[in-house]
Design a protein around this motif. Structure first.
Motif, PDB file in Angstrom:
ATOM      1  N   TYR A  11      -1.330  -5.022   6.448  1.00 25.96           N
ATOM      2  CA  TYR A  11      -1.096  -3.842   6.728  1.00 25.96           C
ATOM      3  C   TYR A  11      -1.373  -3.402   8.038  1.00 25.96           C
ATOM      4  O   TYR A  11      -1.000  -2.130   8.584  1.00 25.96           O
ATOM      5  CB  TYR A  11      -1.903  -2.982   5.565  1.00 25.96           C
ATOM      6  CG  TYR A  11      -1.284  -2.997   4.302  1.00 25.96           C
ATOM      7  CD1 TYR A  11      -0.175  -2.237   4.021  1.00 25.96           C
ATOM      8  CD2 TYR A  11      -2.127  -3.495   3.388  1.00 25.96           C
ATOM      9  CE1 TYR A  11       0.465  -2.456   2.583  1.00 25.96           C
ATOM     10  CE2 TYR A  11      -1.387  -3.837   1.879  1.00 25.96           C
ATOM     11  CZ  TYR A  11      -0.290  -3.223   1.749  1.00 25.96           C
ATOM     12  OH  TYR A  11       0.331  -3.272   0.356  1.00 25.96           O
ATOM     13  N   ALA A  16       4.210   1.555  10.696  1.00 22.31           N
ATOM     14  CA  ALA A  16       4.938   2.408   9.938  1.00 22.31           C
ATOM     15  C   ALA A  16       6.355   2.234  10.069  1.00 22.31           C
ATOM     16  O   ALA A  16       6.762   1.465  11.102  1.00 22.31           O
ATOM     17  CB  ALA A  16       4.607   3.810  10.398  1.00 22.31           C
ATOM     18  N   GLY A 100       7.771   4.289   1.128  1.00 18.38           N
ATOM     19  CA  GLY A 100       6.365   3.998   1.784  1.00 18.38           C
ATOM     20  C   GLY A 100       5.726   2.601   1.264  1.00 18.38           C
ATOM     21  O   GLY A 100       6.279   2.273   0.677  1.00 18.38           O
TER      22      GLY A 100
END
Length: 101
Positions: A11, A16, A100
Motif C-alpha cells: 500500500y 492512489a 478504492g
C-alpha cells in the motif's frame, strides 16, 4: 479459514488511482493509471498491483511529472513532483478504481 494476508508495504507503493478523462479513455485499452511513490520501481509496482488486485500485469510504464510554479491569490507556491504508473493489464482482467483500495 483465514483470508490470505496482504503485505501492508504494498500500500506504500501505490498511493492512489488517477481518475481523469484521459485515464478513463486508457481504461478502454486495459490500462489503469496510478499515482505511485517516487522511489518505486517498475517491478515493485507490478508486484503490488498483481497482489492487491489479483490481476495479471503485462507491462508498466512510468513517468515523472515535475512540479509547477503556481500563483494563487498573490501567493507563489510550487506543486510537488508526481510519479505516475500506467499499468497494462492482461485481456479479461479489470480493476474498478472507483471502489478504492
Amino acid at each position: 479459514m483465514t483470508p490470505p494476508s496482504i503485505d501492508v508495504r504494498l500500500y506504500d507503493i501505490i498511493v492512489a488511482p488517477i481518475v481523469t478523462e484521459k485515464a478513463t479513455f486508457a481504461s478502454e485499452d486495459n490500462k489503469v493509471i496510478f499515482k505511485v511513490r517516487k522511489t518505486a520501481t517498475k517491478p515493485q509496482i507490478k508486484e503490488a498491483v498483481e497482489k492487491l488486485f489479483d490481476v495479471k500485469v503485462l507491462g508498466v510504464n512510468t513517468l515523472l511529472r515535475k512540479g509547477k510554479r503556481k500563483t494563487f491569490k498573490g501567493t507563489r507556491g510550487v506543486q510537488s513532483d508526481i510519479k505516475k504508473a500506467i499499468v497494462t493489464l492482461a485481456e479479461g482482467d479489470k480493476i474498478d478504481v472507483t471502489t478504492g483500495l
